[in-house]
Design a protein around this motif. Structure first.
Motif, PDB file in Angstrom:
ATOM      1  N   VAL A 140       0.733  -1.187  -0.132  1.00 16.86           N
ATOM      2  CA  VAL A 140       0.050  -0.043  -0.034  1.00 16.86           C
ATOM      3  C   VAL A 140       0.824   1.452   0.036  1.00 16.86           C
ATOM      4  O   VAL A 140       1.783   1.286   0.646  1.00 16.86           O
ATOM      5  CB  VAL A 140      -1.066   0.033   1.039  1.00 16.86           C
ATOM      6  N   ASP A 141       0.542   2.110  -0.862  1.00 13.94           N
ATOM      7  CA  ASP A 141       1.318   3.633  -1.150  1.00 13.94           C
ATOM      8  C   ASP A 141       0.226   4.611  -0.255  1.00 13.94           C
ATOM      9  O   ASP A 141      -0.773   4.794  -1.148  1.00 13.94           O
ATOM     10  CB  ASP A 141       1.599   3.580  -2.432  1.00 13.94           C
ATOM     11  N   TYR A 142       0.771   5.383   0.481  1.00 16.64           N
ATOM     12  CA  TYR A 142      -0.028   6.318   1.202  1.00 16.64           C
ATOM     13  C   TYR A 142      -0.020   7.810   0.387  1.00 16.64           C
ATOM     14  O   TYR A 142      -0.475   8.715   1.018  1.00 16.64           O
ATOM     15  CB  TYR A 142      -0.040   6.494   2.583  1.00 16.64           C
ATOM     16  N   ASN A 143       0.991   7.789  -0.728  1.00 15.76           N
ATOM     17  CA  ASN A 143       1.103   9.258  -1.217  1.00 15.76           C
ATOM     18  C   ASN A 143      -0.311  10.012  -1.547  1.00 15.76           C
ATOM     19  O   ASN A 143      -0.419  11.074  -1.283  1.00 15.76           O
ATOM     20  CB  ASN A 143       2.029   9.164  -2.506  1.00 15.76           C
ATOM     21  N   ARG A 144      -1.233   9.213  -2.057  1.00 19.08           N
ATOM     22  CA  ARG A 144      -2.449  10.014  -2.399  1.00 19.08           C
ATOM     23  C   ARG A 144      -3.163   9.872  -1.299  1.00 19.08           C
ATOM     24  O   ARG A 144      -4.452  11.049  -1.408  1.00 19.08           O
ATOM     25  CB  ARG A 144      -3.228   9.005  -3.439  1.00 19.08           C
ATOM     26  N   SER A 145      -3.028   9.495  -0.368  1.00 18.91           N
ATOM     27  CA  SER A 145      -3.795   9.507   0.814  1.00 18.91           C
ATOM     28  C   SER A 145      -3.988  11.094   1.538  1.00 18.91           C
ATOM     29  O   SER A 145      -2.913  11.796   1.681  1.00 18.91           O
ATOM     30  CB  SER A 145      -3.487   8.744   2.074  1.00 18.91           C
ATOM     31  N   GLY A 146      -5.272  11.838   1.193  1.00 16.56           N
ATOM     32  CA  GLY A 146      -5.351  12.969   1.625  1.00 16.56           C
ATOM     33  C   GLY A 146      -5.157  14.050   0.477  1.00 16.56           C
ATOM     34  O   GLY A 146      -5.289  15.231   0.842  1.00 16.56           O
ATOM     35  N   VAL A 147      -4.938  13.672  -0.550  1.00 17.80           N
ATOM     36  CA  VAL A 147      -4.924  14.453  -1.776  1.00 17.80           C
ATOM     37  C   VAL A 147      -6.224  14.997  -1.935  1.00 17.80           C
ATOM     38  O   VAL A 147      -7.315  14.509  -1.842  1.00 17.80           O
ATOM     39  CB  VAL A 147      -4.597  13.622  -2.993  1.00 17.80           C
ATOM     40  N   PRO A 148      -6.560  16.389  -2.223  1.00 16.22           N
ATOM     41  CA  PRO A 148      -8.073  17.153  -2.368  1.00 16.22           C
ATOM     42  C   PRO A 148      -8.441  16.648  -3.789  1.00 16.22           C
ATOM     43  O   PRO A 148      -8.002  16.722  -4.796  1.00 16.22           O
ATOM     44  CB  PRO A 148      -7.497  18.620  -2.248  1.00 16.22           C
ATOM     45  N   LEU A 149      -9.718  16.318  -3.548  1.00 19.56           N
ATOM     46  CA  LEU A 149     -10.616  15.966  -4.767  1.00 19.56           C
ATOM     47  C   LEU A 149     -11.899  16.652  -4.652  1.00 19.56           C
ATOM     48  O   LEU A 149     -12.447  17.071  -3.351  1.00 19.56           O
ATOM     49  CB  LEU A 149     -11.137  14.498  -4.642  1.00 19.56           C
ATOM     50  N   ILE A 150     -12.538  16.843  -5.803  1.00 15.02           N
ATOM     51  CA  ILE A 150     -13.868  17.406  -5.717  1.00 15.02           C
ATOM     52  C   ILE A 150     -14.755  16.029  -6.501  1.00 15.02           C
ATOM     53  O   ILE A 150     -14.410  15.367  -7.320  1.00 15.02           O
ATOM     54  CB  ILE A 150     -14.285  18.509  -6.159  1.00 15.02           C
ATOM     55  N   GLU A 151     -15.648  15.806  -5.863  1.00 13.09           N
ATOM     56  CA  GLU A 151     -16.696  14.879  -6.517  1.00 13.09           C
ATOM     57  C   GLU A 151     -17.790  15.558  -7.171  1.00 13.09           C
ATOM     58  O   GLU A 151     -18.551  16.308  -6.477  1.00 13.09           O
ATOM     59  CB  GLU A 151     -17.279  13.843  -5.725  1.00 13.09           C
TER      60      GLU A 151
END
Ligand code: ADP
Ligand code: MG
Ligand code: ZN
Length: 483
Positions: A145-156
């Motif tokens: 598991v790679d947590y780099n993306r964890s917490g990156v801001p998104l809009i849905e």
């Protein structure tokens, strides 16, 4: 229109191009980073940490909402979406569920010349999860598991089921990407995961009024594949309906290897997320004035620009659509027009030549091409003054594209100027007449078509640089009056 019609609704995640993540100061630019190098106690969910909301992300989300004609709410709130999966270290995702940032938006698409509005149900902010890597074929077997993306801001963004064909789904996504790129809130790069789409499709039987269950297709990472996967699903559902079979409501994934969708899970098994308000963050309150200010900062958007291009430059709607789909290209075109004062020629050359060479050489952005806007004036002047023919000009343009040299320089270096030397042309014809007296006879006995042979000889001798009209005049003159 056939008997069956598809009903499609999309759920799209757009990564906001902020410097840092949504609730911590880790870099949000994680695409090329080695695994687990953009992480901290906050985005890996260590005990005792608190989230701090990224103001830039809010600004970008509001910007996107306004550009998509949403009603932006002064009051919205974050909620916890609880589920257990290794890529979610906190055991919940912070999202906006009960009170989303914005509701009731719309986007207009152009379907074969007819404008169609796709209603947007809601737009909310949320954080991205990490990424699981299942290394089954590599030396290091196992799951990582790679947590780099964890917490990156998104809009849905969630659409209403207003999309009636796989092609409309692609057109919609292209328009959406164009808009988020215009306003600079996202790279919109599907291949890099900055724009992701889950597509819901059901089929209506127009004859009986029967409706199929809804199927969700996940993990599609290009515009073409969204269209393809939906076409595949449409075919599969129609086939089942014709056999009188029930299509289960389920989630399916697109398999790149098999070029078809495969079942992932049935909808019934879906988790109960037990949403509740995020206690570590206050409600998000944005003043009317602030929203108004952000609205004023929006640039001219693609539809408006297209309309203006048609009116101001008198170019066809189709051309205006192509030229304004990308903001850099639109700016480039306007610069070329301001230098050349020739909007139609500029559009023609960009549409038929520049975009073709960009496409052939895999260049996405006009910012990366070597053809400076002022080169168009140079080129047009060469054509207008009769120094080069239009055919030669196309060849010159290709060389400008490849080398970045100016058209004048290429014409000079390669000696591409039109041959206007009448003596030279006469010499070539004289030689050809001597070598081929039969052809001369034929012409004189009425077979005027033979003239083409002599013109061809001159074009060959001058490598196509003679003006065909001038050559024809001389050929006729010599054949009729020569000895
Ligand atoms: P859920 O919460 O079960 O995912 P939603 O009502 O939130 O369902 O809708 C999710 C997406 O599915 C939306 O984009 C919506 O437009 C789309 N959708 C809803 N009903 C249908 C349908 N009958 N056929 C195709 N898409 C649909
Ligand atoms: Mg949903
Ligand atoms: Zn962090």
């Amino acid at each position: 229109m056939g008997r069956y019609r598809s009903v499609i609704g999309l759920e799209i995640h757009v990564q906001l191009s902020t410097k840092t993540k949504l609730f911590c100061s880790c870099s949000a630019d994680v695409f090329d980073s080695p695994p687990n190098t953009n992480i901290c106690p906050v985005c890996t969910g260590q005990p005792g940490v608190l989230p701090v909301l990224n103001e830039q992300a809010v600004e970008y989300a509001v910007k996107a909402a306004l550009a998509l004609n949403f009603e932006v709410h002064e009051y919205s709130r974050f909620d916890r979406k609880n589920y257990f999966y290794p890529d979610l270290p906190k055991g919940y995702q912070i999202t906006q569920y009960f009170y989303p940032l914005a509701t009731n938006g719309w986007v207009e698409i152009d379907v074969d010349g007819t404008k169609k509005r796709i209603r947007l149900r809601r737009l909310h902010m949320e954080e991205d999860a990490g990424k699981m890597i299942h290394a089954e074929d590599s030396l290091e077997k196992g799951s990582f598991v790679d947590y780099n993306r964890s917490g990156v801001p998104l809009i849905e963004i969630v659409t209403e089921p207003d999309i009636s064909s796989p092609k409309e789904a692609r057109l919609f996504l292209e328009k959406l990407r164009s808009i988020v790129r215009y306003i600079g809130v996202s790279s919109g790069d599907m291949e890099k995961g900055a724009l992701r789409c889950d597509a819901n499709i059901s089929v209506v039987d127009e004859e009986t009024g029967g409706r199929s269950n809804r199927v969700e297709v996940k993990n599609i990472n290009s515009f073409k594949l969204v269209e393809k996967a939906l076409e595949y699903e449409f075919g599969r559902i129609v086939e089942a309906m014709e056999k009188g079979e029930e299509i289960p409501q389920e989630t399916r994934g697109w398999s790149m290897r098999d070029k078809k969708t495969i079942s992932m899970r049935s909808k019934e098994e879906e988790s109960d997320y037990r949403y509740f308000p995020e206690p570590d963050l206050p409600p998000l309150v944005i003043s009317k004035e602030r929203i108004e200010k952000i609205k004023e900062s929006l640039p001219e958007l693609p539809d408006k620009k297209k309309e203006r291009f048609v009116k101001e430059y008198g170019i066809p709607e189709y051309d205006a659509g192509v030229l304004t789909a990308d903001r850099d290209l639109a700016d480039y075109y306007e610069e070329v027009v301001s230098i050349t004062k020739k909007p139609k020629e500029a559009s023609n050359w960009i549409m038929t030549q520049l975009l073709r060479y960009m496409n052939e050489s895999g260049i996405d952005s006009v910012k990366d091409v070597k053809v400076k806007p002022e080169y168009f004036k140079d080129l047009f002047d060469l054509i207008d003054s009769g120094k080069i023919t239009t055919n030669i000009a196309k060849d010159v343009f290709r060389q400008v594209f490849e080398t970045g040299k100016s058209p004048s320089q290429i014409v000079k270096e390669k000696g591409l100027e039109v041959v206007t030397d009448e003596n030279l042309i006469r010499q070539v014809i004289e030689k050809a007449m001597k070598e081929n007296p039969k052809a001369v006879e034929q012409y004189r006995s009425g077979k005027k078509g033979v003239m083409g042979y002599f013109i061809g000889q001159v074009m060959r001798a001058t490598k196509g640089k003679a003006d065909p009209k001038v050559v024809q005049k001389i050929v006729v003159d010599m054949l009729e009056n020569g000895e």
